[in-house]
Motif scaffolding. Structure first.
Motif, mmCIF file in Angstrom:
data_model
loop_
_atom_site.group_PDB
_atom_site.id
_atom_site.type_symbol
_atom_site.label_atom_id
_atom_site.label_comp_id
_atom_site.label_asym_id
_atom_site.label_seq_id
_atom_site.Cartn_x
_atom_site.Cartn_y
_atom_site.Cartn_z
ATOM 1 N N PRO A 146 -8.813 21.636 -1.815
ATOM 2 C CA PRO A 146 -8.423 20.615 -0.830
ATOM 3 C C PRO A 146 -6.922 20.381 -0.722
ATOM 4 C CG PRO A 146 -9.473 19.613 -2.757
ATOM 5 C CD PRO A 146 -9.701 21.079 -2.858
ATOM 6 N N SER A 147 -6.174 20.657 -1.777
ATOM 7 C CA SER A 147 -4.742 20.368 -1.746
ATOM 8 C C SER A 147 -3.966 21.321 -0.831
ATOM 9 C CB SER A 147 -4.154 20.419 -3.156
ATOM 10 O OG SER A 147 -4.255 21.714 -3.688
ATOM 11 N N TYR A 148 -4.567 22.465 -0.469
ATOM 12 C CA TYR A 148 -3.890 23.389 0.433
ATOM 13 C C TYR A 148 -4.184 23.074 1.902
ATOM 14 C CZ TYR A 148 -2.487 26.175 -3.557
ATOM 15 O OH TYR A 148 -1.914 26.596 -4.727
ATOM 16 N N GLN A 149 -5.146 22.211 2.161
ATOM 17 C CA GLN A 149 -5.440 21.699 3.496
ATOM 18 C C GLN A 149 -5.578 22.811 4.538
ATOM 19 O OE1 GLN A 149 -2.880 18.440 4.606
ATOM 20 N NE2 GLN A 149 -3.491 17.222 2.858
ATOM 21 N N ILE A 150 -6.488 23.745 4.298
ATOM 22 C CA ILE A 150 -6.733 24.837 5.230
ATOM 23 C C ILE A 150 -7.450 24.302 6.471
ATOM 24 C CG2 ILE A 150 -7.839 27.075 5.558
ATOM 25 C CD1 ILE A 150 -5.474 27.007 3.553
ATOM 26 N N LYS A 151 -6.905 24.612 7.621
ATOM 27 C CA LYS A 151 -7.434 24.083 8.885
ATOM 28 C C LYS A 151 -8.747 24.751 9.273
ATOM 29 C CE LYS A 151 -5.399 25.331 12.727
ATOM 30 N NZ LYS A 151 -4.408 25.426 13.824
ATOM 31 N N LYS A 152 -9.669 23.923 9.758
ATOM 32 C CA LYS A 152 -10.935 24.408 10.290
ATOM 33 C C LYS A 152 -11.197 23.689 11.615
ATOM 34 C CE LYS A 152 -12.566 23.222 6.275
ATOM 35 N NZ LYS A 152 -11.485 23.423 5.306
ATOM 36 N N ILE A 153 -11.621 24.431 12.636
ATOM 37 C CA ILE A 153 -11.935 23.837 13.933
ATOM 38 C C ILE A 153 -13.403 24.110 14.257
ATOM 39 C CG2 ILE A 153 -11.462 23.850 16.414
ATOM 40 C CD1 ILE A 153 -8.602 24.568 15.822
ATOM 41 N N TYR A 154 -14.110 23.056 14.641
ATOM 42 C CA TYR A 154 -15.523 23.142 14.983
ATOM 43 C C TYR A 154 -15.752 22.727 16.430
ATOM 44 C CZ TYR A 154 -16.399 23.221 9.912
ATOM 45 O OH TYR A 154 -16.411 23.524 8.579
ATOM 46 N N GLU A 177 -19.505 7.553 2.221
ATOM 47 C CA GLU A 177 -19.902 7.202 0.857
ATOM 48 C C GLU A 177 -19.055 7.903 -0.195
ATOM 49 O OE1 GLU A 177 -22.721 10.450 2.384
ATOM 50 O OE2 GLU A 177 -21.810 8.597 3.136
ATOM 51 N N ASP A 178 -18.435 9.033 0.171
ATOM 52 C CA ASP A 178 -17.607 9.760 -0.795
ATOM 53 C C ASP A 178 -16.127 9.706 -0.447
ATOM 54 O OD1 ASP A 178 -17.893 11.275 1.460
ATOM 55 O OD2 ASP A 178 -18.317 13.163 0.429
ATOM 56 N N GLY A 179 -15.731 8.718 0.349
ATOM 57 C CA GLY A 179 -14.311 8.546 0.635
ATOM 58 C C GLY A 179 -13.986 8.610 2.110
ATOM 59 N N MET A 180 -12.707 8.461 2.398
ATOM 60 C CA MET A 180 -12.224 8.445 3.776
ATOM 61 C C MET A 180 -12.238 9.843 4.370
ATOM 62 S SD MET A 180 -11.227 5.858 5.579
ATOM 63 C CE MET A 180 -10.424 5.467 7.140
ATOM 64 N N ALA A 181 -12.608 9.941 5.648
ATOM 65 C CA ALA A 181 -12.613 11.211 6.363
ATOM 66 C C ALA A 181 -11.864 11.021 7.675
ATOM 67 C CB ALA A 181 -14.031 11.688 6.628
ATOM 68 N N THR A 182 -10.713 11.684 7.798
ATOM 69 C CA THR A 182 -9.887 11.532 8.990
ATOM 70 C C THR A 182 -9.632 12.899 9.616
ATOM 71 O OG1 THR A 182 -8.771 9.636 7.965
ATOM 72 C CG2 THR A 182 -7.732 10.608 9.909
ATOM 73 N N PRO A 183 -10.148 13.145 10.819
ATOM 74 C CA PRO A 183 -9.879 14.421 11.497
ATOM 75 C C PRO A 183 -8.394 14.547 11.831
ATOM 76 C CG PRO A 183 -11.733 13.258 12.509
ATOM 77 C CD PRO A 183 -11.074 12.301 11.575
ATOM 78 N N ASP A 184 -7.922 15.772 11.954
ATOM 79 C CA ASP A 184 -6.541 16.013 12.355
ATOM 80 C C ASP A 184 -6.394 15.838 13.868
ATOM 81 O OD1 ASP A 184 -5.633 16.792 9.715
ATOM 82 O OD2 ASP A 184 -6.845 18.587 10.010
ATOM 83 N N GLU A 199 -10.766 19.252 14.791
ATOM 84 C CA GLU A 199 -9.991 19.972 13.793
ATOM 85 C C GLU A 199 -9.931 19.125 12.528
ATOM 86 O OE1 GLU A 199 -5.337 21.008 12.946
ATOM 87 O OE2 GLU A 199 -6.091 21.367 14.983
ATOM 88 N N ILE A 200 -10.267 19.745 11.407
ATOM 89 C CA ILE A 200 -10.346 18.997 10.157
ATOM 90 C C ILE A 200 -10.019 19.932 8.996
ATOM 91 C CG2 ILE A 200 -12.819 19.442 9.760
ATOM 92 C CD1 ILE A 200 -13.051 16.422 9.004
ATOM 93 N N HIS A 201 -9.375 19.417 7.976
ATOM 94 C CA HIS A 201 -9.079 20.255 6.813
ATOM 95 C C HIS A 201 -9.935 19.888 5.611
ATOM 96 C CE1 HIS A 201 -6.421 16.729 6.200
ATOM 97 N NE2 HIS A 201 -6.768 16.893 4.945
ATOM 98 N N ILE A 202 -10.709 18.817 5.734
ATOM 99 C CA ILE A 202 -11.558 18.360 4.630
ATOM 100 C C ILE A 202 -12.723 19.335 4.456
ATOM 101 C CG2 ILE A 202 -12.939 16.430 3.743
ATOM 102 C CD1 ILE A 202 -11.383 14.644 5.741
ATOM 103 N N GLY A 203 -13.045 19.666 3.210
ATOM 104 C CA GLY A 203 -14.103 20.636 2.952
ATOM 105 C C GLY A 203 -15.332 20.051 2.290
ATOM 106 N N ARG A 204 -15.486 18.749 2.341
ATOM 107 C CA ARG A 204 -16.633 18.125 1.662
ATOM 108 C C ARG A 204 -17.940 18.471 2.371
ATOM 109 N NH1 ARG A 204 -13.196 13.296 1.620
ATOM 110 N NH2 ARG A 204 -14.756 12.114 2.796
ATOM 111 N N ASN A 205 -19.035 18.392 1.630
ATOM 112 C CA ASN A 205 -20.344 18.812 2.116
ATOM 113 C C ASN A 205 -20.768 18.077 3.391
ATOM 114 O OD1 ASN A 205 -22.836 20.207 1.957
ATOM 115 N ND2 ASN A 205 -23.788 18.428 1.001
ATOM 116 N N ARG A 206 -21.111 18.837 4.428
ATOM 117 C CA ARG A 206 -21.638 18.319 5.694
ATOM 118 C C ARG A 206 -20.705 17.269 6.320
ATOM 119 N NH1 ARG A 206 -25.673 15.504 6.152
ATOM 120 N NH2 ARG A 206 -26.664 16.413 7.984
#
Length: 260
Positions: A146-154, A177-184, A199-206
């Motif tokens: 997560p610290s490298y913040q690789i971009k993913k677009i869905y 429930e597992d923390g803040m989620a903010t799209p780019d 566009e989001i760099h977060i890799g948490r499940n679902r």
């Protein structure tokens, strides 16, 4: 004066034998798919690696490709590094094997190369799109950290139009429930406001599905159209291709920068 007999090609000259290529031990371990180079340094320091039967704890130690390298009693083989990109179809799970006999993504890339490759991260069973496979343990670790913040677009298809209020709220960040989620970034693609790009760099499940479910939307389709610098261009659903040297270098550069 004695005349010299002409010598044949190479006659009288010592045959040149190139020295076997030397590599650092931590790279050898990473190339074998065990872990990243940094993690390999820890294994070496802890005395868990043997070279030709002897424990090696020296940092920067170099080995030949022909040397016998062992980790926890298992002989390692530094394989040719492979990088394979799949456009994952629906109804395939991202696991190496499945005890229930379900379709796995490994079935789709089994003929890609002789080396054993693994998926980088995962996509849900009903999520389609880009999935990278490699035996480069170091790169895989960086691309998923997560610290490298690789971009993913869905591309997201919802069961109903998104409201302006919910759109703004999602962009501002969602407390899950597992923390803040903010799209780019996020954008509405269709006039009926049911298809969006996120566009989001977060890799948490679902994570993408959970963001929209938090606001009462059901995600009917979810397609990853970009991963890092890779896109789906000219890659049909269910097909794979090998990355070009340029693409590999771009990924390594992307994941080799300063951590955030």
């Amino acid at each position: 004066m004695k005349s010299k007999k002409p010598s044949g090609p190479g006659k009288g000259k010592q045959k040149y034998t190139p020295k076997p290529q030397e590599v650092r031990l931590n790279k050898y371990i990473a190339d074998a798919g065990v872990c990243s180079r940094r993690e390999a340094d820890v294994l070496i320091a802890d005395g868990k690696v043997k070279v030709n039967g002897k424990v090696v704890t020296e940092m920067g130690f170099k080995v030949h490709r022909s040397d016998k390298v062992e980790y926890e009693g298992r002989a390692l083989k530094a394989e040719k590094l492979q990088y394979v990109l799949l456009n994952k179809p629906n109804d395939f799970i991202t696991t190496v094997s499945d005890p229930h006999g379900r379709n796995t993504v490994m079935n789709l890339v089994k003929n890609a190369c002789d080396e054993r490759i693994y998926p980088v991260g995962r996509l849900d069973r009903n999520t389609t799109g880009l999935l990278l496979f490699t035996n480069d343990g170091e790169l895989a670790k960086r691309l998923t950290h997560p610290s490298y913040q690789i971009k993913k677009i869905y591309q997201v298809t919802l069961d109903k139009p998104i409201t302006n209020q919910d759109f703004d709220a999602i962009l501002s960040g969602v407390e899950l429930e597992d923390g803040m989620a903010t799209p780019d970034e996020m954008a509405v693609i269709t006039d009926d406001k049911t298809v969006l790009g996120i566009e989001i760099h977060i890799g948490r499940n679902r994570i993408v599905r959970r963001i929209f479910e938090h606001f009462g939307y059901r995600v009917e389709k979810l397609d990853r159209v970009m991963f890092g610098t890779l896109t789906k261009k000219n890659l049909p659903r269910g097909k794979f291709r090998h990355l070009s040297p340029k693409e590999i270098n771009q990924l390594k550069h992307l994941s080799g920068g300063r951590r955030k």
